[in-house]
Scaffold this active site. Structure first.
Site, PDB file in Angstrom:
ATOM      1  N   SER A 117     -14.345 -25.712   8.199  1.00 42.89           N
ATOM      2  CA  SER A 117     -15.322 -26.698   7.748  1.00 42.89           C
ATOM      3  C   SER A 117     -14.727 -28.094   7.810  1.00 42.89           C
ATOM      4  O   SER A 117     -13.520 -28.274   7.648  1.00 42.89           O
ATOM      5  CB  SER A 117     -15.713 -26.368   6.308  1.00 42.89           C
ATOM      6  OG  SER A 117     -16.400 -27.448   5.722  1.00 42.89           O
TER       7      SER A 117
ATOM      8  N   TYR B 179     -20.447 -32.486  10.280  1.00 44.08           N
ATOM      9  CA  TYR B 179     -21.716 -33.121   9.913  1.00 44.08           C
ATOM     10  C   TYR B 179     -21.836 -34.443  10.677  1.00 44.08           C
ATOM     11  O   TYR B 179     -20.850 -34.948  11.200  1.00 44.08           O
ATOM     12  CB  TYR B 179     -21.746 -33.386   8.400  1.00 44.08           C
ATOM     13  CG  TYR B 179     -21.758 -32.139   7.549  1.00 44.08           C
ATOM     14  CD1 TYR B 179     -22.907 -31.370   7.415  1.00 44.08           C
ATOM     15  CD2 TYR B 179     -20.611 -31.739   6.865  1.00 44.08           C
ATOM     16  CE1 TYR B 179     -22.919 -30.229   6.627  1.00 44.08           C
ATOM     17  CE2 TYR B 179     -20.615 -30.597   6.058  1.00 44.08           C
ATOM     18  CZ  TYR B 179     -21.775 -29.855   5.949  1.00 44.08           C
ATOM     19  OH  TYR B 179     -21.790 -28.726   5.155  1.00 44.08           O
TER      20      TYR B 179
ATOM     21  N   LYS C  73     -26.003 -25.177  13.706  1.00 44.35           N
ATOM     22  CA  LYS C  73     -25.971 -24.197  12.609  1.00 44.35           C
ATOM     23  C   LYS C  73     -27.000 -24.590  11.566  1.00 44.35           C
ATOM     24  O   LYS C  73     -26.952 -25.711  11.036  1.00 44.35           O
ATOM     25  CB  LYS C  73     -24.552 -24.171  11.997  1.00 44.35           C
ATOM     26  CG  LYS C  73     -24.409 -23.283  10.785  1.00 44.35           C
ATOM     27  CD  LYS C  73     -22.946 -23.208  10.350  1.00 44.35           C
ATOM     28  CE  LYS C  73     -22.759 -22.313   9.147  1.00 44.35           C
ATOM     29  NZ  LYS C  73     -23.323 -22.837   7.912  1.00 44.35           N
TER      30      LYS C  73
HETATM   31  C1  LIG Z   1     -18.845 -21.651  -1.052  1.00 42.55           C
HETATM   32  C2  LIG Z   1     -19.537 -21.927   0.251  1.00 42.55           C
HETATM   33  C3  LIG Z   1     -19.197 -23.072   0.969  1.00 42.55           C
HETATM   34  C4  LIG Z   1     -19.821 -23.348   2.194  1.00 42.55           C
HETATM   35  N1  LIG Z   1     -19.429 -24.443   2.911  1.00 42.55           N
HETATM   36  C5  LIG Z   1     -20.023 -24.693   4.110  1.00 42.55           C
HETATM   37  C6  LIG Z   1     -19.627 -25.827   4.882  1.00 42.55           C
HETATM   38  O1  LIG Z   1     -18.741 -26.588   4.520  1.00 42.55           O
HETATM   39  N2  LIG Z   1     -20.278 -26.035   6.058  1.00 42.55           N
HETATM   40  C7  LIG Z   1     -21.255 -25.205   6.531  1.00 42.55           C
HETATM   41  O2  LIG Z   1     -21.823 -25.447   7.598  1.00 42.55           O
HETATM   42  N3  LIG Z   1     -21.641 -24.123   5.814  1.00 42.55           N
HETATM   43  C8  LIG Z   1     -21.043 -23.855   4.638  1.00 42.55           C
HETATM   44  N4  LIG Z   1     -21.432 -22.738   3.912  1.00 42.55           N
HETATM   45  C9  LIG Z   1     -22.446 -21.815   4.484  1.00 42.55           C
HETATM   46  C10 LIG Z   1     -21.795 -20.693   5.291  1.00 42.55           C
HETATM   47  O3  LIG Z   1     -21.212 -21.172   6.481  1.00 42.55           O
HETATM   48  C11 LIG Z   1     -22.826 -19.619   5.689  1.00 42.55           C
HETATM   49  O4  LIG Z   1     -23.905 -20.234   6.352  1.00 42.55           O
HETATM   50  C12 LIG Z   1     -23.339 -18.838   4.464  1.00 42.55           C
HETATM   51  O5  LIG Z   1     -22.320 -18.637   3.532  1.00 42.55           O
HETATM   52  C13 LIG Z   1     -23.908 -17.499   4.910  1.00 42.55           C
HETATM   53  O6  LIG Z   1     -24.437 -16.809   3.824  1.00 42.55           O
HETATM   54  P1  LIG Z   1     -23.642 -15.661   3.028  1.00 42.55           P
HETATM   55  O7  LIG Z   1     -22.679 -16.342   2.116  1.00 42.55           O
HETATM   56  O8  LIG Z   1     -24.725 -14.942   2.317  1.00 42.55           O
HETATM   57  O9  LIG Z   1     -22.927 -14.801   4.071  1.00 42.55           O
HETATM   58  C14 LIG Z   1     -20.819 -22.462   2.689  1.00 42.55           C
HETATM   59  C15 LIG Z   1     -21.150 -21.313   1.948  1.00 42.55           C
HETATM   60  C16 LIG Z   1     -20.523 -21.037   0.753  1.00 42.55           C
HETATM   61  C17 LIG Z   1     -20.888 -19.789   0.005  1.00 42.55           C
END
Ligand SMILES: Cc1cc2nc3c(=O)[nH]c(=O)nc-3n(C[C@H](O)[C@H](O)[C@H](O)COP(=O)(O)O)c2cc1C
Length: 381
Positions: free
Chosen positions: A109, A132, A254
């Protein structure tokens, strides 16, 4: 409860809950508004039944896929997530090491806590770098250049976070970076001394993807302000087309959900799309990616790599998404809770369990390779 007692997502979640200060657990576990979408993401898999074929000779099963130009030994990858060293002091290093061991891709990330360069140099498996779109166009160009020089294989621009989601658990605990905890939030840290000791005795917290631009150490810019002040809500398809041209390689969006947007993604030269609602953390009430997958695959699946993430907790969830036509799927909390529970050992155990579940599921479905998974073997309730 110990690591060897963790057999599935729920066990790891429980161990993470016991080990983490409450505000950090809630940051990972929480989602937007009433968390309806978060729950639906997993529930959507339960409305779809598998119809197996038998007696097909399944002694060896090949789980490999090629997605975004990368050959992966497994059909799932670790989706990029923020702040991993806050969950366990090994952070991104643990996730990248485990992903390498299993031959799959790991996401980094732009809010990651270990640099993309270090991760690229240390671990030999493909890296997806997630970023981003900033108001400062120079910063966008610099980020693309930096990822190019680091040797990142896949770029992912997150498009579902044009503004921050309403995460009420975080409002309640005061979770923000830098911390501005409520009194109740502070007490939660006080009762988890092992976490605090590990956090304080390991290298200081930083955001190396952004450190030249955002001074977290000096406490001038919080993550909240990063989203509200530095990211550009006026971003349009034209802006993204320019980034895709600049990158000139594997580039995916995404957090896209509609057929119209999937078509636009192809027009501007993207090579992949990830159906996602950010794990329910952004627009509550938005559709589950698995429910939306067939429509997207039918519309564009022959022209662009379609992936999805959200709610995946079981090997059979992966099999269902692949049967509909996803090229690969991402997991988020599925590896984050194991990371929080036990660092690299936890992530390795979880990835190993997912691999075993997919392999077992394939055998029980009568399939020896991912390409044999098809919609004929699915029925909806
Ligand atoms: C704690 C946490 C932090 C996340 N940080 C980012 C991020 O920095 N950038 C991003 O594109 N998605 C981020 N996501 C989303 C994840 O990439 C992903 O789309 C999502 O967790 C998928 O769902 P799931 O947790 O049910 O598998 C984050 C998700 C969580 C749970």
């Amino acid at each position: 409860m110990r690591l060897q007692h963790c057999h599935n997502f729920h066990d790891f979640r429980e161990l993470a809950r016991r080990r983490l200060p409450g505000p950090i657990f809630d940051y990972i576990d929480g989602a937007a508004d009433d968390e309806v979408t978060y729950r639906r993401n997993t529930a959507s898999f339960e409305r779809c039944d598998l119809v197996p074929n038998v007696l097909r000779g399944v002694e060896t099963v090949d789980l490999s896929v090629t997605v975004m130009g990368q050959k992966l030994a497994l059909p799932f990858y670790c989706s990029p997530t923020a702040l991993q060293r806050l969950f366990h002091h090994q952070g991104e290093r643990a996730v990248a090491a485990a992903a390498s061991q299993y031959g799959t891709m790991f996401g980094v990330s732009s809010l990651g806590t270990v640099s993309m360069e270090e991760l690229r140099q240390t671990y030999a498996t493909p890296q997806m770098y997630q970023f981003y779109f900033h108001k400062d166009r120079g910063l966008n160009r610099a980020m693309i250049q930096r990822a190019k020089e680091a040797g990142v294989e896949v770029m992912a621009l997150t498009v579902d976070s044009i503004t921050g989601g309403n995460r009420e658990r975080d409002l309640r605990t005061g979770f923000t970076i830098p911390f501005r905890l409520t009194l109740a939030g502070m007490l939660q840290f006080a009762i988890k001394p092992m976490w605090a000791l590990n956090y304080l005795t390991h290298e200081g917290f930083k955001l190396p993807q952004l450190d030249e631009h955002v001074d977290m150490g000096g406490r001038t810019v919080s993550i909240e302000r990063y989203f509200t002040e530095m990211l550009d809500p006026s971003m349009t398809w034209d802006n993204v087309a320019e980034l895709v041209r600049d990158w000139n390689g594997q580039f995916c969006l995404k957090g896209l959900m509609s057929v119209a947007d999937a078509r636009r993604a192809i027009e501007i030269g993207c090579t992949g799309i990830i159906l996602s609602n950010h794990g329910g953390r952004q627009l509550d009430g938005s559709r589950a990616p698995f429910d939306q997958l067939a429509e997207i695959v039918d519309a564009v699946g022959d022209r662009i790599d379609v992936m999805m993430d959200g709610g995946i907790q079981r090997g059979t969830h992966v099999l269902k998404a692949l049967s509909v036509g996803a090229k690969a799927v991402g997991v988020g909390r599925y590896y984050l809770f194991p990371l929080a529970a036990a660092g690299q050992r936890g992530v390795e155990r979880a990835l190993g369990q997912m691999r075993a579940e997919i392999e077992r599921g394939m055998k029980l479905m009568g399939c020896t390779s991912i390409t044999q998974l098809a919609r004929d073997n699915l029925r909806y309730r």
